[in-house]
Write a protein that holds these residues in place. Structure first.
Motif, mmCIF file in Angstrom:
data_model
loop_
_atom_site.group_PDB
_atom_site.id
_atom_site.type_symbol
_atom_site.label_atom_id
_atom_site.label_comp_id
_atom_site.label_asym_id
_atom_site.label_seq_id
_atom_site.Cartn_x
_atom_site.Cartn_y
_atom_site.Cartn_z
ATOM 1 N N LEU A 1 0.821 -1.207 0.000
ATOM 2 C CA LEU A 1 0.000 0.000 0.000
ATOM 3 C C LEU A 1 0.855 1.256 0.000
ATOM 4 O O LEU A 1 0.537 2.233 -0.690
ATOM 5 N N TYR A 2 1.936 1.257 0.759
ATOM 6 C CA TYR A 2 2.829 2.421 0.790
ATOM 7 C C TYR A 2 3.450 2.642 -0.586
ATOM 8 O O TYR A 2 3.458 3.770 -1.107
ATOM 9 N N LYS A 3 3.988 1.578 -1.181
ATOM 10 C CA LYS A 3 4.644 1.715 -2.482
ATOM 11 C C LYS A 3 3.650 2.115 -3.567
ATOM 12 O O LYS A 3 3.951 2.941 -4.436
ATOM 13 N N ARG B 1 3.614 5.751 -5.725
ATOM 14 C CA ARG B 1 3.676 5.835 -7.187
ATOM 15 C C ARG B 1 2.432 6.510 -7.757
ATOM 16 O O ARG B 1 2.526 7.315 -8.689
ATOM 17 N N VAL B 2 1.262 6.200 -7.194
ATOM 18 C CA VAL B 2 0.022 6.775 -7.724
ATOM 19 C C VAL B 2 -0.007 8.282 -7.501
ATOM 20 O O VAL B 2 -0.307 9.066 -8.415
ATOM 21 N N LEU B 3 0.299 8.715 -6.270
ATOM 22 C CA LEU B 3 0.259 10.141 -5.973
ATOM 23 C C LEU B 3 1.391 10.895 -6.646
ATOM 24 O O LEU B 3 1.291 12.107 -6.872
ATOM 25 N N GLU C 1 1.279 2.907 7.303
ATOM 26 C CA GLU C 1 2.155 3.188 6.176
ATOM 27 C C GLU C 1 1.434 3.952 5.073
ATOM 28 O O GLU C 1 2.034 4.808 4.405
ATOM 29 N N ALA C 2 0.149 3.661 4.874
ATOM 30 C CA ALA C 2 -0.610 4.400 3.863
ATOM 31 C C ALA C 2 -0.744 5.868 4.255
ATOM 32 O O ALA C 2 -0.633 6.768 3.401
ATOM 33 N N GLU D 1 1.423 7.479 6.064
ATOM 34 C CA GLU D 1 2.749 8.036 5.865
ATOM 35 C C GLU D 1 2.971 8.406 4.399
ATOM 36 O O GLU D 1 3.519 9.467 4.084
ATOM 37 N N ALA D 2 2.548 7.527 3.489
ATOM 38 C CA ALA D 2 2.698 7.817 2.060
ATOM 39 C C ALA D 2 1.900 9.052 1.676
ATOM 40 O O ALA D 2 2.348 9.872 0.853
ATOM 41 N N LEU D 3 0.718 9.212 2.274
ATOM 42 C CA LEU D 3 -0.116 10.369 1.964
ATOM 43 C C LEU D 3 0.529 11.650 2.468
ATOM 44 O O LEU D 3 0.549 12.670 1.764
ATOM 45 N N SER D 4 1.082 11.617 3.674
ATOM 46 C CA SER D 4 1.710 12.820 4.223
ATOM 47 C C SER D 4 2.998 13.174 3.477
ATOM 48 O O SER D 4 3.317 14.358 3.299
ATOM 49 N N GLU D 5 3.730 12.170 3.021
ATOM 50 C CA GLU D 5 4.970 12.428 2.278
ATOM 51 C C GLU D 5 4.703 12.943 0.870
ATOM 52 O O GLU D 5 5.593 13.524 0.244
ATOM 53 N N SER D 6 3.499 12.713 0.359
ATOM 54 C CA SER D 6 3.191 13.145 -1.004
ATOM 55 C C SER D 6 2.930 14.636 -1.103
ATOM 56 O O SER D 6 2.887 15.198 -2.204
ATOM 57 N N GLY D 7 2.710 15.282 0.054
ATOM 58 C CA GLY D 7 2.416 16.708 0.020
ATOM 59 C C GLY D 7 1.024 17.021 -0.471
ATOM 60 O O GLY D 7 0.789 18.105 -1.023
ATOM 61 N N ARG D 8 0.087 16.078 -0.276
ATOM 62 C CA ARG D 8 -1.306 16.271 -0.703
ATOM 63 C C ARG D 8 -2.236 16.186 0.503
ATOM 64 O O ARG D 8 -2.965 15.200 0.685
ATOM 65 N N PRO D 9 -2.228 17.177 1.376
ATOM 66 C CA PRO D 9 -3.106 17.123 2.557
ATOM 67 C C PRO D 9 -4.578 17.243 2.214
ATOM 68 O O PRO D 9 -5.437 17.000 3.073
ATOM 69 N N ASP D 10 -4.885 17.633 0.963
ATOM 70 C CA ASP D 10 -6.280 17.795 0.570
ATOM 71 C C ASP D 10 -6.962 16.471 0.286
ATOM 72 O O ASP D 10 -8.191 16.410 0.200
ATOM 73 N N ILE D 11 -6.202 15.380 0.143
ATOM 74 C CA ILE D 11 -6.784 14.083 -0.203
ATOM 75 C C ILE D 11 -7.355 13.418 1.054
ATOM 76 O O ILE D 11 -6.699 13.344 2.091
#
Length: 871
Positions: free
Chosen positions: A763-765, A769-771, A827-828, A830-840
């Protein structure tokens, strides 16, 4: 725009049926009870006017009188909410109606839609499933009443004889003791039943009014954005793959080979999951853009695509992306013991007993001709042993006061007994205290997770799911300190900032629960703190940490050579066998002292083979290890089983365990005789011992038979172990056989840079890649009806529709077919926070909540296809 909240959507769905449940006696099956417990629905139900809430599977005659004090003059009615197919719940619904003889209205809500009922394989219901069931239930009920009215004597009032319906495909009751255990619990109960029966025979012409409705929002949210399905619901128990070469377990999707499936026969789990996701999106007013990764997920996506229609175009819905993923694309993450406090809790605490067993499900429609019949998920309702903390001498709460009240009520209810026959309460209390069973602490006073118990508006489980074990324990400690300050309770405990230990938490829990008002006011944090206390206890944390240490070693060896990896697996198996035999010699087994059991060693062997397949895919034709390395592995497992057969109660040894134990006992008795014969002195020989002269031939024949029997047993054991390793070869080929991983996009080689244990799950990987808007091999987009229309029709005029991207959606719902665990959720995030997309807004769901023990059962346990196939 309001945030997406799964829990709020479930509660809103309950309020929408308020007119049906007002003034009713509500019956919930095990799946619905589990769901309503997680969403905190019971106070809402009582506010909406429900008279009483009862268990559907465990109903008794006392349910008839729970609302005697009700002031309502309206006609009494029953409402049943079930998470099962109507055919599976029929036996319980009919038994419920047969007990409530004065009921004239029955409303049934099922989480399975009418279309899903009609499309379910071997279902007795057609396209108009709900109306058909309404008439069939009325027909069976009237037939039961007519047969019961033929005799008014209690001895002839046998529901076993009355419940002989026409063969409509329904599950019938198998025995009085099993299905109606409480109808004749007392003479007063029998009298009540007989009086109701007589009244019913006079009004038999008044037909029972039955109505069936769809209620899709039966799920278990751990937080407003994380949910799984009820463990005893039809969707979670429906098999996800039939027996064939690419299948691992009925509870897991098949391997994603990319080959088209044979025919149009979809697994029942795929059909039910698709209908659930469709109605979930509709209830939450979401218009889904569907993406899938994996063969079964692709099938579910196609079913969802076919269910979409032009009628959805005119409605204003919020756009969202739905990503469906097969669990078999990542078996390693749920098998491993990750850094998650929630995962530790679910693995350390006992679970509720299942309301239904495989024996009770005989004749059930879930047992299809071409599928498994015993897929049982572990209950999600974990039992938090509050009694162990609250029953200390310094606690002012008298728990036996509750027992006295219950006993007094039962004595008053059973008015037919004389005063001399009533059990003295003092003796009853001492009897319970002295003869307490091992599970009585759980049964007397226990708690469970409730996701809607808030602390200043923050759900507890949502906050814990986003944190590691240490941070989660510190957060629980902080919540306890805040609660103690609000209650003006002081505790003399020396605590270190940034740490939370058992010695820190236990005094604060006792202080907060010292008075009954404080206990009831803060029960949410108390239950969660006790759960954390049990998970952090040395008896459980030592075992979890031992697994973490072993998995680190295996991961490190997987980046080296196959020889070192095989040597480590052999060492773990040998240690588990040695510790098991030592525990037996010392009297009692203590598997919770940081010692890996044989089953734990097998789980680590599974992890080792998956890692070997990802890192050494070309070492051999079938196995990632050489012949010599695998021979050592097989011999280690064979020796461990021979040394302690009772530690290997697994499916692939069924029918062989008793012979192995008998062989071990015989060998030990022979060793004892040899040791005793060594102590004989030469002077002890006398003339009587010469009577056996000439019997050497008989002894030789006996020895030959023993040797032959031992040889046959060992050959059979070697065959069973060979089949186990053939299954391990299949697990090692996951990377090669799963189509999305053949190019190495999600390979684990990158996990070994720096700390080898920092590798992330799928899920993290995938989210990274998706974001990041990178291509994901195997990710398929399922266009809606409108999209297909533009593509096929208007596309020729330049009005084509561009393929949407999952990263363009502000709401993303990820559903893992087969289950999720707490580590993946963290982990999911974490991936969201690292993507820089807090709006999702990210929502994660799964078929069930998985622990490493659940994965062991799904792969090589009773819930696996291994042992029933020639692999």
């Amino acid at each position: 725009m309001a945030l997406v909240d799964v829990t709020k959507s479930c509660l809103d769905s309950i309020r929408q049926i308020s007119e049906h449940i007002e003034g009713c006696t509500l019956y919930l099956d095990a799946g619905s009870t589990e769901s309503f417990q997680f969403i905190g629905a019971f106070p809402v139900l009582l506010d909406l006017g429900v008279c009483s809430i009862c268990s559907l599977e465990n109903m008794c005659s006392l349910d008839v009188v729970v609302d005697w004090n009700s002031e309502s003059d309206t006609v009494k009615k029953i409402v049943v909410i079930t998470s099962r197919l109507l055919s599976d719940a029929h036996r319980y619904i009919l038994r419920c109606l047969s007990t409530h003889q004065d009921i004239r209205r029955c409303t049934i809500f099922t989480s399975i839609s009418e279309m899903a009922h009609s499309s379910y394989p071997d279902s007795p219901l057609g396209p108009d499933a709900f109306r058909e069931y309404e008439s069939l239930l009325v027909q069976d009920y009237e037939e039961l009443v007519k047969k019961s009215s033929k005799s008014t004597e209690p001895k002839d009032n046998n529901l076993q004889e009355n419940l002989t319906f026409e063969d409509e495909g329904w599950s019938q009751l198998t025995s009085i003791e099993e299905d109606i255990p409480h109808l004749e619990a007392s003479s007063s109960g029998r009298d009540l039943y007989d009086n109701n029966l007589i009244g019913c025979t006079e009004d038999v012409q008044k037909k029972l009014v039955v109505s069936v409705h769809h209620f899709p929002m039966i799920l278990c949210p751990f937080s407003p954005r994380v949910f799984v399905l009820p463990s005893e619901g039809s969707i979670a128990e429906a098999y996800l793959s039939a027996e064939h070469e690419d299948s691992l377990s009925p509870g897991l999707p098949p391997l994603s080979t990319g080959l088209p499936s044979d025919g149009d026969d979809f697994p029942p789990g795929a059909t039910l999951t698709a209908h659930f996701l469709y109605h979930l999106a509709a209830k939450m007013d979401l218009k889904m853009e569907i993406f899938s990764l994996g063969d079964l997920s692709k099938t579910v996506g196609k079913i969802l695509m076919d269910m979409s229609s032009l009628y959805d175009v005119g409605r204003r819905k919020r756009s969202a992306g739905l990503l469906i993923i097969d669990r078999t694309l990542d078996l390693l993450t749920p098998c491993c013991h990750g850094d998650s406090l929630v995962d530790r809790m679910f693995s350390s605490l006992p679970r509720r007993e299942r309301a239904t067993s495989s024996t009770q499900m005989k004749g059930s429609q879930t047992q299809l001709k071409h599928g498994p019949s015993n897929l049982q998920r572990a209950p999600l309702d974990i039992q938090i042993p509050l009694q162990k903390i609250l029953s200390e001498e310094d606690c002012e709460i008298d728990h036996f006061r509750l027992l006295e009240s219950i006993e007094a009520f039962l004595c008053a209810w059973d008015s037919s007994k004389s005063a001399s026959e009533i059990v003295d309460l003092t003796n009853f209390r001492s009897k319970v205290n002295n003869e307490r069973s091992p599970h009585s602490d759980i049964e007397l006073f226990s708690g469970s997770f409730v996701s809607t118990e808030n602390f200043r508006g923050t759900p507890y489980l949502e906050a814990l799911l986003d944190r590691r074990t240490k941070d989660g324990a510190v957060l629980v400690k902080k919540w306890l300190q805040e609660s103690l300050r609000r209650e003006n309770v002081s505790v003399n405990v020396k605590t270190r900032p940034g740490f939370a230990t058992k010695s820190d938490l236990q005094p604060m829990i006792k202080a907060l629960a010292k008075s009954q008002p404080s206990l009831m006011k803060n029960k949410g944090i108390i239950q969660l703190a006790v759960a954390a206390l049990v998970a952090l206890d040395e008896s459980h944390s030592a075992r979890w940490d031992a697994f973490i240490s072993a998995e680190k070693i295996l991961s490190s060896c997987a980046g080296d050579t196959t020889q070192s990896l095989a040597a480590q697996i052999v060492d773990l198996v040998n240690k588990s066998a040695l510790m098991g035999s030592d525990g037996e010699k010392n009297g009692k087994m203590k598997p919770s002292q940081g010692v890996l059991s044989f089953q734990g060693a097998l789980l680590l062997t599974v992890i080792g083979y998956i890692l070997a397949g990802e890192n050494f895919p070309t070492s051999g034709l079938d196995s990632p290890f050489s012949w010599q390395e695998e021979h050592l592995l097989k011999e280690a497992i064979v020796d461990a089983i021979l040394e302690k057969p009772s530690i290997a109660k697994l499916k692939f040894l069924h029918g062989l365990t008793e012979d192995l134990e008998a062989n071990l006992n015989r060998m030990r008795s022979e060793e004892t005789k040899e040791m005793s014969s060594d102590h004989l002195q030469i002077d002890d020989f006398d003339d009587d011992q010469w009577g056996s002269w000439g019997d050497e031939d008989a002894d030789t024949n006996n020895n030959k038979e023993k040797v032959y029997g031992d040889m046959q047993l060992k050959l059979e054991l070697h065959d069973r172990v060979d089949s186990l390793f053939r299954f391990l070869h299949k697990l090692s080929s996951l990377k090669r056989r799963n189509l999305p991983f053949r190019d190495g996009t999600f390979a684990s080689e990158s996990n070994f840079s720096g700390d080898p244990y920092t590798g992330k799950g799928l899920l993290y990987k995938l989210l990274t890649r998706v974001l990041g808007k990178y291509d994901v091999p195997g990710l398929e987009y399922h266009s809606s009806t409108v999209g297909r229309l533009f593509k096929s029709g208007f596309g020729r005029f330049g009005l084509g529709q561009a393929k949407p991207s999952l990263a363009d959606q502000n709401v993303i719902l990820i559903f893992v077919i087969g289950g999720i665990n707490g580590l993946e959720v963290r982990e999911a995030q974490e991936a969201l926070s690292e993507s820089g997309r807090p709006d999702i807004e990210l929502i994660i769901g799964g078929t069930t909540f998985l622990t490493p023990d659940d994965m062991l059962d799904l792969l090589i346990g009773n819930s696996s296809y291994f042992g029933s196939l020639n692999l």
